[in-house]
Design a protein around this motif. Structure first.
Motif, mmCIF file in Angstrom:
data_model
loop_
_atom_site.group_PDB
_atom_site.id
_atom_site.type_symbol
_atom_site.label_atom_id
_atom_site.label_comp_id
_atom_site.label_asym_id
_atom_site.label_seq_id
_atom_site.Cartn_x
_atom_site.Cartn_y
_atom_site.Cartn_z
ATOM 1 N N HIS B 4 0.837 -1.202 0.000
ATOM 2 C CA HIS B 4 0.000 0.000 0.000
ATOM 3 C C HIS B 4 0.873 1.253 0.000
ATOM 4 C CE1 HIS B 4 -3.745 -2.083 0.275
ATOM 5 N NE2 HIS B 4 -3.311 -2.795 1.284
ATOM 6 N N VAL B 5 0.278 2.355 -0.403
ATOM 7 C CA VAL B 5 1.077 3.570 -0.588
ATOM 8 C C VAL B 5 0.605 4.711 0.313
ATOM 9 C CG1 VAL B 5 1.790 3.059 -2.946
ATOM 10 C CG2 VAL B 5 -0.393 4.205 -2.552
ATOM 11 N N HIS B 28 -0.152 1.761 -8.158
ATOM 12 C CA HIS B 28 -0.825 1.091 -7.056
ATOM 13 C C HIS B 28 -2.297 1.508 -6.983
ATOM 14 C CE1 HIS B 28 -1.402 -0.901 -3.214
ATOM 15 N NE2 HIS B 28 -2.080 0.183 -2.858
ATOM 16 N N CYS B 32 -5.772 -0.687 -6.283
ATOM 17 C CA CYS B 32 -6.181 -0.759 -4.883
ATOM 18 C C CYS B 32 -7.301 0.230 -4.591
ATOM 19 C CB CYS B 32 -4.981 -0.486 -3.983
ATOM 20 S SG CYS B 32 -5.404 -0.495 -2.235
ATOM 21 N N CYS B 35 -6.674 2.473 -1.192
ATOM 22 C CA CYS B 35 -5.769 3.625 -1.352
ATOM 23 C C CYS B 35 -6.375 4.650 -2.308
ATOM 24 C CB CYS B 35 -4.401 3.179 -1.866
ATOM 25 S SG CYS B 35 -3.415 2.322 -0.619
HETATM 26 ZN ZN LIG Z 1 -3.417 0.173 -1.329
#
Ligand SMILES: [Zn+2]
Lengths: 183, 248
Positions: B4-5, B28, B32, B35
């Motif tokens: 995850h970012v 990402h 996702c 996120c």
């Molecule tokens: Zn994420």
């Protein structure tokens, strides 16, 4: 924010359907703000106009690829303006003043912000930003208007990267809360 | 799913990541939902920052410039949608240095130096990847690997960052396709919308360049489909970029 007709989402859909009048409406709605943002970042009117033209054209061509993670259509459009302006700033600036000098040499918005003050929404955002502790406010301003990356900010401000990230996080959280309170 | 970012989302929203980090985050976000939701809500807070600047009036002529540019672009796009397929393909292996000027004209405002180097690619196939790497210089490169009947082939989308330069895809080892069929290059946005970027047929050469006539900015992935007609619903995906599509 006052209801606008047609709503921004509908404008974007018309843009994707190649409706030029939708682009005209979008420009009439946000052209001035877009230009003011580009001018704030670049400090010169010609470059700011180029950025605005470029950004609206790219919205025109890219309405179909509107990115949800870039927020609502208004935020998305302004993020294109911001992105282009910062791109130009980063390309043309080999030396950028350190934060302290910069804070002093930046003309205060107070001088010219008469029209902004008339708008309640704008005043709320300004107050939310101004209410932040100095370090958080400066970090956000230097990142967003100064085009500094968080790594550069960590060097310039002489604090660890984690501290820069933390200031951004907490500052934006506080702004969110301040703005939610007034809605 | 890669990491995850969240740690970088504020800087991403503020535009305060360098290009490499910003691309990693964007990639990402394409995959996702969690996120991506956070990014959207941060983007709206950041989107209020312009409200803090002093408002200035642009010259009235700017409105005309904006609309004029869009009108011109719309006209161009319409003429591009003519029944002739936009080939823009250059038989690189046949281009001697003297022919370079012609290739550059075919490919519009593309970088002369890039083409100079690509001509060399045709001469030394092994240098394909090395050459693309040397073209990078701030450009974005997306490699698409061929699959099934296209296994062994591939293409690299080259997105120049400089203004006025057009993106293109450099394909290698495209197999022949049936009469009447076409290949379509697609750009895929983070929310999985597919946009048609170009339609072409393999030219039978080892290496083939196909010009992209649309803006690549805003898209995160690309793919190629084998289609029975140049318009309408797309057919089988025969090539796609490394980043996997989001799981439904
Ligand atoms: Zn994420």
């Amino acid at each position: 924010m006052p209801e606008q007709h047609p709503p921004d989402d509908a404008l974007l859909a018309s843009l994707a359907a190649r409706d030029l009048s939708a682009l005209a409406t979008l420009y009439d709605r946000y052209g001035r703000l877009a230009y003011s943002l580009a001018y704030r970042i670049l400090g010169e009117s010609e470059a700011a106009e180029d950025v605005v033209q470029d950004a609206f054209l790219s919205a025109w061509k890219g309405a179909g690829s509107y990115r949800r993670e870039r927020g609502n259509p208004r935020a998305w459009l302004l993020s294109i303006v911001h992105h282009r302006a910062v791109d130009i700033l980063r390309r043309k600036t080999t030396f950028r003043p350190a934060p302290l000098e910069m804070a002093e040499s930046q003309p205060s918005d107070e001088d010219t912000a008469v029209s902004a003050e008339k708008n309640v929404e704008h005043r709320t955002v300004r107050e939310a930003l101004e209410a932040l502790p100095q370090a958080q406010r400066r970090t956000i301003e230097l990142a967003y208007f100064g085009g500094y990356t968080h790594v550069e900010l960590s060097e310039l401000m002489g604090v660890p990267l984690g501290t820069v990230k933390g200031r951004m996080r907490i500052g934006l959280q506080k702004m969110r809360r301040a703005l939610e309170r007034t809605r | 799913m890669n990491e995850h970012v969240q740690d970088d989302l504020e800087a991403y929203a503020l535009g305060a990541l360098d290009r490499g980090d910003a691309e990693r985050v964007a990639q990402h976000l394409a995959l996702c939902a969690s996120c991506s939701n956070d990014a959207a809500s941060l983007a709206e807070i950041v989107g209020t920052l312009p409200d803090t600047v002093a408002l200035r009036e642009p010259r009235p002529a700017l409105r005309d410039r904006v609309l004029g540019a869009a009108r011109a672009e719309a006209r161009q796009a319409t003429s591009r949608r003519s029944p002739r397929w936009s080939f823009g393909a250059v038989r690189l292996s046949r281009i001697a240095f003297a022919g370079l000027a012609a290739a550059v004209i075919v490919l519009g405002a593309a970088d002369v130096e890039a083409y100079r180097r690509m001509v060399t690619v045709a001469a030394e196939r092994d240098a394909y990847n090395r050459t693309l790497e040397s073209l990078r210089e701030g450009a974005r490169l997306w490699y698409m690997a061929g699959k099934d009947s296209f296994a062994g082939s591939g293409g690299t989308l080259y997105e120049p960052r400089a203004d006025g330069k057009q993106p293109f895809v450099l394909f290698h080892d495209l197999p022949p396709i049936n009469e009447g069929q076409v290949l379509t290059i697609w750009l895929v946005s983070p929310d999985s919308a597919w946009a048609r970027a170009a339609t072409f047929r393999p030219n039978g050469q080892d290496i083939q360049v196909v010009q992209i006539n649309t803006e690549v900015a805003g898209f995160d992935r690309c793919a190629v489909t084998l289609d029975d007609s140049p318009s309408g619903k797309h057919g089988t995906v025969v090539m796609e970029s490394r980043i996997a599509p989001p799981t439904p």
